[in-house]
Structure formats: structure tokens, C-alpha cells
Scaffold this motif. Structure first.
Motif, PDB file in Angstrom:
ATOM      1  N   TRP A 232      34.023  42.164  32.198  1.00 37.68           N
ATOM      2  CA  TRP A 232      35.346  41.832  32.730  1.00 37.68           C
ATOM      3  C   TRP A 232      35.421  40.383  33.172  1.00 37.68           C
ATOM      4  O   TRP A 232      36.475  39.768  33.149  1.00 37.68           O
ATOM      5  CB  TRP A 232      35.781  42.792  33.825  1.00 37.68           C
ATOM      6  N   LYS A 233      34.276  39.791  33.559  1.00 41.50           N
ATOM      7  CA  LYS A 233      34.295  38.367  33.917  1.00 41.50           C
ATOM      8  C   LYS A 233      34.648  37.517  32.701  1.00 41.50           C
ATOM      9  O   LYS A 233      35.424  36.576  32.777  1.00 41.50           O
ATOM     10  CB  LYS A 233      32.935  37.946  34.480  1.00 41.50           C
ATOM     11  N   VAL A 234      34.044  37.875  31.551  1.00 36.32           N
ATOM     12  CA  VAL A 234      34.332  37.142  30.327  1.00 36.32           C
ATOM     13  C   VAL A 234      35.781  37.358  29.929  1.00 36.32           C
ATOM     14  O   VAL A 234      36.491  36.436  29.548  1.00 36.32           O
ATOM     15  CB  VAL A 234      33.397  37.591  29.183  1.00 36.32           C
ATOM     16  N   GLU A 235      36.276  38.608  30.026  1.00 34.51           N
ATOM     17  CA  GLU A 235      37.666  38.904  29.676  1.00 34.51           C
ATOM     18  C   GLU A 235      38.611  38.078  30.526  1.00 34.51           C
ATOM     19  O   GLU A 235      39.571  37.499  30.032  1.00 34.51           O
ATOM     20  CB  GLU A 235      37.965  40.393  29.895  1.00 34.51           C
ATOM     21  N   ARG A 236      38.362  38.022  31.808  1.00 31.84           N
ATOM     22  CA  ARG A 236      39.262  37.290  32.699  1.00 31.84           C
ATOM     23  C   ARG A 236      39.217  35.790  32.416  1.00 31.84           C
ATOM     24  O   ARG A 236      40.194  35.091  32.619  1.00 31.84           O
ATOM     25  CB  ARG A 236      38.910  37.554  34.165  1.00 31.84           C
TER      26      ARG A 236
ATOM     27  N   GLU B  34      39.927  35.782  41.774  1.00 37.36           N
ATOM     28  CA  GLU B  34      39.819  35.308  43.157  1.00 37.36           C
ATOM     29  C   GLU B  34      40.745  36.045  44.111  1.00 37.36           C
ATOM     30  O   GLU B  34      40.620  35.920  45.333  1.00 37.36           O
ATOM     31  CB  GLU B  34      40.079  33.800  43.240  1.00 37.36           C
ATOM     32  N   LEU B  35      41.677  36.840  43.581  1.00 39.98           N
ATOM     33  CA  LEU B  35      42.560  37.628  44.444  1.00 39.98           C
ATOM     34  C   LEU B  35      41.834  38.856  45.007  1.00 39.98           C
ATOM     35  O   LEU B  35      42.349  39.537  45.894  1.00 39.98           O
ATOM     36  CB  LEU B  35      43.804  38.073  43.678  1.00 39.98           C
ATOM     37  N   GLY B  36      40.665  39.141  44.456  1.00 40.60           N
ATOM     38  CA  GLY B  36      39.849  40.226  44.995  1.00 40.60           C
ATOM     39  C   GLY B  36      40.271  41.618  44.576  1.00 40.60           C
ATOM     40  O   GLY B  36      39.889  42.606  45.205  1.00 40.60           O
ATOM     41  N   ILE B  37      41.077  41.727  43.504  1.00 36.41           N
ATOM     42  CA  ILE B  37      41.527  43.042  43.033  1.00 36.41           C
ATOM     43  C   ILE B  37      40.644  43.471  41.865  1.00 36.41           C
ATOM     44  O   ILE B  37      40.430  42.705  40.923  1.00 36.41           O
ATOM     45  CB  ILE B  37      43.006  42.986  42.595  1.00 36.41           C
ATOM     46  N   GLU B  38      40.129  44.678  41.945  1.00 33.97           N
ATOM     47  CA  GLU B  38      39.232  45.196  40.908  1.00 33.97           C
ATOM     48  C   GLU B  38      39.949  45.149  39.550  1.00 33.97           C
ATOM     49  O   GLU B  38      41.109  45.521  39.430  1.00 33.97           O
ATOM     50  CB  GLU B  38      38.818  46.623  41.264  1.00 33.97           C
TER      51      GLU B  38
END
Length: 247
Positions: A5-9, A77-81
Motif C-alpha cells: 500500500w505504500k507503493v500504491e499510495r 500522512e492523514l493517518g487513515i488506514e
């Protein structure tokens, strides 16, 4: 996993910290008293204006929900899963579908009023609007959710309030999508994922099998993973709604 998900984002939005701006929702139009024939005409006129204003506010809220959920999904960075944020985007998009709005009309509305109703986010993007690439991505997400809804053929019902279907120059209909052209490649992709889902595959298993084939570059693989996730979440959300309607 987390790395996926880090790569996706990373392929979604460029980070920004600039803060400015805010906006307000339009106020309601009141319906006054009137007497006689002239009064009846004035009452009808105000009723029509009120219905249009109500429709406008309904559409504005839908577009704001789409915009807000899109930004939340794109900004870690908004902290939402991540998966929760994507699910909120899907729910907002399905609601827009049920209310008769196409991806084209939603995109046009968001070009006129891009605000989310979240003061912090609206401040952030007041001085750094979405790029053309980011707008195209949001539209692609919408089209993917809509295509999944249509390909799945699940009955979802209409979310158009009765007050919005009368006294309007262009009444809303539960999705005017018979006229909405579908991308052949997107339809084929959704049909493929739906077929795998029917055979018991989930997002993780199908993504892993595709990754093992090793035929995609990193950026392409991230976009594929993102699309795969959207389709599986849409199938899940619409499946739950269809079961609720069936009782």
C-alpha cells in the motif's frame, strides 16, 4: 502487506504541506406564502427553486464525499488506514452511482467546486490544486467502481430522494448509465477479477499470483494492484448492499 500500500499510495498524490483557504455550503431557498392565482404561481416557482436548490446541495455533498475519500486514500500522512480509506471512496462512488451521477458529471462538478468540507484539507489544496494526472486518476477510480457495479449486475436500488425527482428541469434517474460508454479494456479487467472472486480468490491471493508472473514494472504493478483492490472492495460493498436489499 504494508509495503504494497505504500507503493500504491506513492503513485497517487504528491505530498504537500501548504495551508490556505476554506469554503461554505450554499444556504437553503425558503418557500414563502402567497394568495390567489398569482400566489399559486409564485408558490410553484419557489417550490421548483427549492427543489433545484435541494438537488444542488445533494449533488454537492456527493461530490465532496468523493473528493474527501479520494484525498484520504491518497495521503498516508492523514493517518487513515489505506484499505479503510479506499472503502470510503468506493462507498461514496456507489452512492453517486445510485443517485444518477456519472463520472463525467462528478468530475465536472469537482472542477467547479473542489472543496471537501474538511477545513484542513481545503486549506492544504487551496494553494496546490490537483494536477491533471491526479484528476485523471480520480476519474479512473470512479469509472472502475462504476464499471464493477455494472458488470456485477447487482441490484442496488436508487438513492435519489423523492424531493429531487420532481419539479426539476432535468430530474435525476437511478444512474443514466445505459448511455455511459464503458471502456472495453476496463470491462474485461473487471470481468476477469469477478471471475477469480467467484472461484474463491481474494485480493491478496490474486495479487500474489500476478506478481509471481513478474511481467510488470514497479509503477505498472502498483497501478494494477491499486485497480485490483478497488474492484475487490467494490464487489464486497455492493455484495453487502444487495444482500441487505434482498432481506
Amino acid at each position: 502487506g504494508n509495503e504494497t500500500w505504500k507503493v500504491e499510495r506513492c503513485v497517487m498524490l504528491k505530498r504537500t504541506t501548504t495551508m490556505r483557504g476554506a469554503g461554505k455550503m450554499p444556504s437553503n431557498v425558503g418557500i414563502g406564502k402567497a394568495a390567489g392565482n398569482g400566489g399559486n404561481k409564485r408558490t410553484a416557482m419557489f417550490a421548483t427553486a427549492a427543489a433545484r436548490q435541494s438537488r444542488f446541495q445533494h449533488a454537492t455533498q456527493l461530490s465532496r464525499d468523493v473528493q474527501l475519500s479520494f484525498l484520504r486514500a491518497c495521503l498516508p500522512e492523514l493517518g487513515i488506514e489505506y484499505n479503510s480509506a479506499m472503502r470510503e471512496f468506493v462507498k461514496a462512488s456507489v452512492k453517486a452511482y445510485q443517485s444518477g451521477h456519472t463520472p463525467t458529471t462528478l468530475t465536472a462538478r469537482l472542477q467547479m467546486d473542489w472543496k471537501t468540507g474538511d477545513v484542513e484539507l481545503d486549506d492544504m489544496f487551496a494553494s496546490r490544486p490537483l494536477s491533471r494526472e491526479e484528476i485523471d486518476m480520480r476519474t479512473a477510480w470512479l469509472e472502475l467502481v462504476y464499471t464493477t457495479v455494472m458488470v456485477s449486475g447487482r441490484p442496488l436500488g436508487s438513492l435519489v430522494p423523492d424531493s429531487l425527482t420532481s419539479d426539476c428541469a432535468e430530474p435525476l434517474a437511478p444512474v443514466r448509465l445505459a448511455e455511459q460508454p464503458l471502456s472495453t479494456s476496463m470491462t474485461a479487467f473487471v470481468a476477469m477479477v469477478q471471475d477469480f472472486a467467484a472461484r474463491g480468490y481474494d485480493y491478496t491471493r490474486l495479487r500474489l499470483e500476478q506478481a509471481l508472473q513478474g511481467t510488470r514494472e514497479n509503477l505498472e504493478a502498483a497501478k494494477f494492484s491499486q485497480a485490483l483492490r478497488l474492484v475487490f472492495i467494490t464487489l464486497d460493498v455492493t455484495g453487502q448492499q444487495a444482500q441487505t436489499l434482498a432481506g
